[in-house]
Write a protein that holds these residues in place. Structure first.
Motif, PDB file in Angstrom:
ATOM      1  N   MET A   1      23.712   6.508  23.786  1.00  0.00           N
ATOM      2  CA  MET A   1      22.658   7.036  24.630  1.00  0.00           C
ATOM      3  C   MET A   1      22.810   6.519  26.027  1.00  0.00           C
ATOM      4  SD  MET A   1      20.086   8.935  24.466  1.00  0.00           S
ATOM      5  CE  MET A   1      18.929   9.401  25.686  1.00  0.00           C
ATOM      6  N   ALA A   2      22.612   7.315  26.976  1.00  0.00           N
ATOM      7  CA  ALA A   2      22.235   8.673  26.660  1.00  0.00           C
ATOM      8  C   ALA A   2      23.357   9.579  27.123  1.00  0.00           C
ATOM      9  CB  ALA A   2      20.969   9.040  27.377  1.00  0.00           C
ATOM     10  N   THR A   3      23.525  10.609  26.411  1.00  0.00           N
ATOM     11  CA  THR A   3      24.588  11.524  26.774  1.00  0.00           C
ATOM     12  C   THR A   3      24.027  12.927  26.846  1.00  0.00           C
ATOM     13  OG1 THR A   3      25.114  11.403  24.446  1.00  0.00           O
ATOM     14  CG2 THR A   3      26.503  10.181  25.922  1.00  0.00           C
ATOM     15  N   MET A   4      22.815  13.000  27.324  1.00  0.00           N
ATOM     16  CA  MET A   4      22.126  14.274  27.511  1.00  0.00           C
ATOM     17  C   MET A   4      20.797  13.941  28.188  1.00  0.00           C
ATOM     18  SD  MET A   4      20.114  13.922  24.321  1.00  0.00           S
ATOM     19  CE  MET A   4      19.229  12.931  25.387  1.00  0.00           C
ATOM     20  N   LEU A   5      19.986  14.953  28.439  1.00  0.00           N
ATOM     21  CA  LEU A   5      18.637  14.691  28.945  1.00  0.00           C
ATOM     22  C   LEU A   5      17.631  15.127  27.896  1.00  0.00           C
ATOM     23  CD1 LEU A   5      18.712  16.025  32.633  1.00  0.00           C
ATOM     24  CD2 LEU A   5      18.766  13.650  31.895  1.00  0.00           C
ATOM     25  N   ALA A   6      16.639  14.302  27.640  1.00  0.00           N
ATOM     26  CA  ALA A   6      15.537  14.709  26.770  1.00  0.00           C
ATOM     27  C   ALA A   6      14.247  14.154  27.356  1.00  0.00           C
ATOM     28  CB  ALA A   6      15.735  14.193  25.352  1.00  0.00           C
ATOM     29  N   PHE A   7      13.242  15.008  27.434  1.00  0.00           N
ATOM     30  CA  PHE A   7      11.933  14.601  27.936  1.00  0.00           C
ATOM     31  C   PHE A   7      10.923  14.876  26.823  1.00  0.00           C
ATOM     32  CE2 PHE A   7      14.156  16.138  31.887  1.00  0.00           C
ATOM     33  CZ  PHE A   7      14.499  14.862  32.319  1.00  0.00           C
ATOM     34  N   VAL A   8      10.272  13.806  26.380  1.00  0.00           N
ATOM     35  CA  VAL A   8       9.357  13.901  25.237  1.00  0.00           C
ATOM     36  C   VAL A   8       7.967  13.479  25.705  1.00  0.00           C
ATOM     37  CG1 VAL A   8       8.949  13.208  22.849  1.00  0.00           C
ATOM     38  CG2 VAL A   8      11.290  13.278  23.736  1.00  0.00           C
ATOM     39  N   THR A   9       6.969  14.293  25.378  1.00  0.00           N
ATOM     40  CA  THR A   9       5.584  13.965  25.744  1.00  0.00           C
ATOM     41  C   THR A   9       4.746  13.865  24.479  1.00  0.00           C
ATOM     42  OG1 THR A   9       5.014  16.311  25.950  1.00  0.00           O
ATOM     43  CG2 THR A   9       5.753  15.183  27.950  1.00  0.00           C
ATOM     44  N   SER A  10       3.790  12.964  24.495  1.00  0.00           N
ATOM     45  CA  SER A  10       2.885  12.840  23.355  1.00  0.00           C
ATOM     46  C   SER A  10       1.511  12.408  23.836  1.00  0.00           C
ATOM     47  CB  SER A  10       3.422  11.833  22.339  1.00  0.00           C
ATOM     48  OG  SER A  10       2.521  11.711  21.258  1.00  0.00           O
ATOM     49  N   ASP A  11       0.484  12.850  23.100  1.00  0.00           N
ATOM     50  CA  ASP A  11      -0.881  12.418  23.434  1.00  0.00           C
ATOM     51  C   ASP A  11      -1.302  11.196  22.618  1.00  0.00           C
ATOM     52  OD1 ASP A  11      -1.147  13.706  20.979  1.00  0.00           O
ATOM     53  OD2 ASP A  11      -2.031  15.514  21.859  1.00  0.00           O
ATOM     54  N   VAL A  12      -0.353  10.588  21.927  1.00  0.00           N
ATOM     55  CA  VAL A  12      -0.626   9.391  21.126  1.00  0.00           C
ATOM     56  C   VAL A  12      -1.009   8.214  22.020  1.00  0.00           C
ATOM     57  CG1 VAL A  12       0.632   7.582  19.866  1.00  0.00           C
ATOM     58  CG2 VAL A  12       0.740   9.936  19.093  1.00  0.00           C
ATOM     59  N   SER A  13      -1.908   7.392  21.512  1.00  0.00           N
ATOM     60  CA  SER A  13      -2.232   6.136  22.175  1.00  0.00           C
ATOM     61  C   SER A  13      -1.398   5.034  21.523  1.00  0.00           C
ATOM     62  CB  SER A  13      -3.731   5.834  22.004  1.00  0.00           C
ATOM     63  OG  SER A  13      -4.027   4.593  22.590  1.00  0.00           O
ATOM     64  N   ILE A  14      -0.498   4.435  22.315  1.00  0.00           N
ATOM     65  CA  ILE A  14       0.421   3.413  21.793  1.00  0.00           C
ATOM     66  C   ILE A  14       0.673   2.393  22.896  1.00  0.00           C
ATOM     67  CG2 ILE A  14       2.442   4.869  22.380  1.00  0.00           C
ATOM     68  CD1 ILE A  14       3.900   3.582  19.965  1.00  0.00           C
ATOM     69  N   SER A  15       0.778   1.118  22.529  1.00  0.00           N
ATOM     70  CA  SER A  15       0.997   0.080  23.539  1.00  0.00           C
ATOM     71  C   SER A  15       2.399   0.218  24.136  1.00  0.00           C
ATOM     72  CB  SER A  15       0.834  -1.318  22.928  1.00  0.00           C
ATOM     73  OG  SER A  15       1.932  -1.580  22.057  1.00  0.00           O
ATOM     74  N   LYS A  16       2.584  -0.325  25.334  1.00  0.00           N
ATOM     75  CA  LYS A  16       3.894  -0.271  25.996  1.00  0.00           C
ATOM     76  C   LYS A  16       4.968  -0.945  25.140  1.00  0.00           C
ATOM     77  CE  LYS A  16       1.832  -0.387  30.626  1.00  0.00           C
ATOM     78  NZ  LYS A  16       1.690  -1.173  31.864  1.00  0.00           N
TER      79      LYS A  16
ATOM     80  N   GLU B   1       9.774  -0.251  21.560  1.00  0.00           N
ATOM     81  CA  GLU B   1      10.425  -0.482  20.258  1.00  0.00           C
ATOM     82  C   GLU B   1      10.816   0.849  19.609  1.00  0.00           C
ATOM     83  OE1 GLU B   1      10.765  -3.455  18.019  1.00  0.00           O
ATOM     84  OE2 GLU B   1      10.836  -4.388  19.999  1.00  0.00           O
ATOM     85  N   VAL B   2       9.856   1.759  19.543  1.00  0.00           N
ATOM     86  CA  VAL B   2      10.075   2.996  18.782  1.00  0.00           C
ATOM     87  C   VAL B   2      11.147   3.865  19.423  1.00  0.00           C
ATOM     88  CG1 VAL B   2       8.324   4.565  19.806  1.00  0.00           C
ATOM     89  CG2 VAL B   2       8.844   4.700  17.362  1.00  0.00           C
TER      90      VAL B   2
END
Length: 396
Positions: free
Chosen positions: A177-192, A197-198
Motif C-alpha cells: 500500500m498504496a498502489t492505487m487511490l481509495a477514498f472511504v467515508t463512514s458515519d461511524v463514531s470511532i476514536s482516532k 488501527e483498523v
C-alpha cells in the motif's frame, strides 16, 4: 445508500485534454471527521502525499480533493501546487486548508498548472451533492475501464451505520500500500486511535494483496474519514463494535481490491490465489503474492495454459518457509476444479479439461502447503498484449 453527512462531486476542469473525462473530484463532510491514511511505500512520492501527511498529523479532516490526468510527482513546484489546491478549495468551502486531504493521479513528471483547478473550484463546490459519489469516482479514474464504488449498511449495537467507498486503479499496481487511490467515508463514531488501527489491519489483508504489474505507484493512498454522525456509542477499544466495523470495512475493501485486479490494464481474467495451511500468515501471504506477481504465470493464464511449473517456480523463489515436497496445486473456475500438482510434482490431468477451466474470466489458484494452519488470499490478473499497448504510449 450513503454515509450520513457526506457530499461529493466530480467535474472536467481541463487538466485532461479529453473534455468527456472528469478530472477533478471533491468529497466533503458536514462536520470535522476523524481521518486516517496509508501511503505508497515507493521512495519517490507524489507531492500531494507530503502535504496530506502534514495535514493529517492531528488525524482530522473535513474534505478530500483529488485530480486525475497528472500525478504532480517529480515537479519542482509540486508541493506549492498541492498546497494551493488545498488553499483554493478551503477558500470556497470556508474550511482551513490544513483540514483538507489532497491527492493526484496520472502521468509522472509533467508540470501541473493550477489555473484550470482555480478557474473551476466554485463549479466543483457548487456541484456537491449527496448523490455525487459516482461523479467523484469518474473524476479520479485514469486507465480504469469501470467505476469502482461500493456502499454498505451494518449495525453497531442498535445503530445503523454506513460505509461508502470509491477507488481507482488499473496499472502501476503492486504491494505494498498504496498502489492505487481509495477514498472511504463512514458515519461511524470511532476514536482516532482505533481508526488508525483498523485502517492498517484491513489494508494489509486487502489492497496490500493486489498486484497488477509489479510496479508500485508513487502517488497512491487510502484515506478513511469517519464523521460520527450515525451517533453510535464511540468505538474506543477492540471490542465487538470494533469487529463489526472492521468486518464491514474489510468487505468493502475486498470488493474494491478484486475490482482493481480484474480491471488491470489490458486484463481479461481475475486471478485469485488462495494459499492454505502455511506455517504463518506471513508465509502464506508471501507465497500468494509471489504467484500472482509472476509475469510468466500471468502470461500462461492469458494463454489458458495450465503450465503449473510456473506456479511452483514462483513459490520456489518466494522468501517463505515451506516443504516443497508437500505442496498441492488445484486450478478452479465456474467450469470445475482440476489438480495439476501433488506433493510438489506432476499430477496426471486432462489438458482439455484444464483449458476449459482456464477459459473463464475468473480463475482461482489453490495452493495447499500442508505445513500449518494459516491461510492467505492475493488478487491479480493475466498479462496481455494490451498491457504493453496501453503502457507503450501512456503519455501520448
Amino acid at each position: 445508500m450513503h454515509s450520513l453527512g457526506f457530499q461529493a462531486s466530480g467535474i472536467h476542469c481541463g487538466i485532461r485534454k479529453n473534455k468527456s473525462k472528469k478530472d477533478l473530484a471533491l468529497i466533503v463532510s458536514d462536520v470535522m471527521s476523524h481521518c486516517a491514511s496509508t501511503y505508497t511505500q515507493n521512495k519517490v512520492k507524489g507531492a500531494p502525499i507530503y502535504v496530506t501527511q502534514q495535514h493529517l498529523q492531528n488525524h482530522e479532516a473535513k474534505a478530500i480533493i483529488c485530480n486525475s490526468g497528472n500525478a504532480n510527482t517529480c515537479n519542482p513546484n509540486g508541493i506549492e501546487i498541492a498546497n494551493e489546491m488545498c488553499e483554493l478549495c478551503g477558500q470556497v468551502l470556508n474550511v482551513a486548508a490544513a483540514d483538507i486531504v489532497v491527492a493526484s493521479t496520472g502521468v509522472i513528471g509533467q508540470p501541473l498548472s493550477i489555473e484550470p483547478i482555480e478557474k473551476h473550484m466554485t463549479q466543483l463546490v457548487d456541484a456537491l451533492s449527496t448523490s455525487g459519489s459516482s461523479d467523484a469516482c469518474e473524476g479520479i479514474m485514469t486507465t480504469d475501464t469501470v467505476k469502482k464504488e461500493y456502499a454498505v449498511a451494518f449495525e453497531i449495537g442498535n445503530t445503523t451505520c454506513h460505509i461508502g467507498a470509491i477507488a481507482k486503479g488499473s496499472g502501476m499496481i503492486h504491494p505494498n500500500m498504496a498502489t492505487m487511490l481509495a477514498f472511504v467515508t463512514s458515519d461511524v463514531s470511532i476514536s482516532k486511535e482505533m481508526l488508525n488501527e483498523v485502517i492498517h489491519e484491513v489494508v494489509n489483508d486487502t489492497f496490500n494483496m493486489v498486484s497488477v504489474d509489479g510496479d508500485t505507484s508513487t502517488n497512491d493512498m487510502l484515506t478513511l474519514m469517519c464523521n460520527g454522525l450515525a451517533k453510535n456509542p464511540e468505538i474506543t477499544q477492540k471490542d465487538e463494535n470494533y469487529q463489526s466495523f472492521k468486518e464491514a470495512l474489510m468487505y468493502v475493501c475486498t470488493c474494491l481490491s478484486r475490482d482493481i485486479a480484474k480491471d488491470g490494464e489490458g486484463a481479461t481474467k481475475l486471478l485469485t490465489c488462495k494459499v492454505l495451511h502455511g506455517q504463518s500468515v506471513k508465509d502464506a501471504k508471501v507465497v500468494a503474492k509471489s504467484v500472482i506477481t509472476s509475469s510468466l504465470f500471468k502470461a500462461a493464464m492469458f494463454g489458458e495454459d495450465a503450465n503449473w511449473g510456473r506456479i511452483l517456480c514462483a513459490i520456489g523463489y518466494s522468501d517463505a518457509q515451506y516443504d516443497i515436497t508437500k505442496i498441492d496445486v488445484d486450478l478452479q473456475s465456474t467450469k470445475g476444479t482440476i489438480r495439476v500438482c501433488e506433493n510438489g510434482g506432476g499430477y496426471p490431468f486432462s489438458e482439455e479439461k484444464a483449458a476449459q477451466i482456464l477459459s473463464q474470466d475468473e480463475i482461482e489458484i489453490i495452493i495447499d502447503l500442508h505445513d500449518g494452519e494459516f491461510d492467505a488470499v492475493a488478487w491479480g490478473c493475466d498479462l496481455t498484449y494490451d498491457y504493453v499497448k496501453i503502457n507503450g504510449d501512456y503519455r501520448t
